[in-house]
Design a protein around this motif. Sequence first.
Motif, short mmCIF file in Angstrom:
data_model
loop_
_atom_site.label_atom_id
_atom_site.label_comp_id
_atom_site.label_asym_id
_atom_site.label_seq_id
_atom_site.Cartn_x
_atom_site.Cartn_y
_atom_site.Cartn_z
N UNK A 239 0.81 -1.22 0.00
CA UNK A 239 0.00 0.00 0.00
C UNK A 239 0.84 1.27 0.00
N UNK A 240 2.11 1.16 -0.34
CA UNK A 240 2.97 2.33 -0.44
C UNK A 240 3.87 2.50 0.78
N UNK A 241 4.80 3.46 0.66
CA UNK A 241 5.85 3.66 1.66
C UNK A 241 5.38 4.10 3.02
N UNK A 242 4.20 4.68 3.14
CA UNK A 242 3.74 5.14 4.45
C UNK A 242 2.77 4.16 5.12
N UNK A 243 2.64 2.95 4.57
CA UNK A 243 1.76 1.94 5.16
C UNK A 243 2.47 0.60 5.20
N UNK A 244 1.96 -0.26 6.08
CA UNK A 244 2.50 -1.62 6.15
C UNK A 244 1.83 -2.51 5.11
N UNK A 245 2.62 -3.43 4.57
CA UNK A 245 2.06 -4.41 3.64
C UNK A 245 1.04 -5.28 4.37
N UNK A 246 0.14 -5.88 3.62
CA UNK A 246 -0.82 -6.83 4.17
C UNK A 246 -0.55 -8.20 3.56
N UNK A 247 -0.42 -9.20 4.43
CA UNK A 247 -0.26 -10.59 4.02
C UNK A 247 -1.62 -11.24 4.23
N UNK A 248 -2.23 -11.66 3.16
CA UNK A 248 -3.59 -12.19 3.20
C UNK A 248 -3.54 -13.70 3.01
N UNK A 249 -4.15 -14.44 3.92
CA UNK A 249 -4.26 -15.89 3.75
C UNK A 249 -5.67 -16.22 3.30
N UNK A 250 -5.76 -17.03 2.25
CA UNK A 250 -7.04 -17.51 1.74
C UNK A 250 -7.05 -19.02 1.81
N UNK B 279 2.70 -6.83 7.40
CA UNK B 279 4.05 -7.15 6.95
C UNK B 279 4.97 -5.98 7.16
N UNK B 280 6.06 -5.95 6.40
CA UNK B 280 7.03 -4.84 6.46
C UNK B 280 6.44 -3.60 5.83
#
Length: 196
Positions: A170-181, A192-193
């Motif tokens: 979601x860009x440099x000012x937000x944390x990544x999202x790791x989605x489990x399906x 995430x990072x």
Amino acid sequence: MRSSIYCLTVVLALSCSAAAEAQSLRCNGQLVRDDDTMADVIAACGEPNFRDRWIANSGLGFGLPMSEWTYNPGPRRLIQTVVFRGDRVIQVDTAGYGFRENALPASGDCDPGLITPGLSKYQLLQACGPPLTQVGYFITAKRVYEPGFSYPLTRNGGRFVYRERWTYDFGGNRLRRLIELDNARVVDVMLGNRGS
């Protein structure tokens, strides 16, 4: 006494009818039910808005081809999903209200708060676009999202499911999202990072 038996019969007939209706999809005056073929569903309802395929581990050394087709009738009507094992319908279900489809957004171009457990893969793609990365593998899970069908139990009481892990940036000012399906449904959302 006779009127109470009559009332009970009517109530049972209505409840059975409601249960049967919950397991079916009506398209153009035709009813799609368990054990119909893919060709039957296309003849009745046309092409779905989205098709998802995976191989389910049967636990017996061979894979079961699975598919989920999604029909999105637009706003104010419910999305319908049809799950197939091989070529046969095994489940018909609803998945919230429909919406107008637009071109898929760029990866991660959505509000991360929209990503919640229970969301279908189709709804996730429509809201947030394709993921930055994705991997898939079989696992044995104790808690499984099961849209009306179940896989064989393993010796330790779990079930074989097909799990995917999608990553959204979601860009440099937000944390990544790791989605489990699991089996095409969001079951977990982890941070995430920092994004790039």
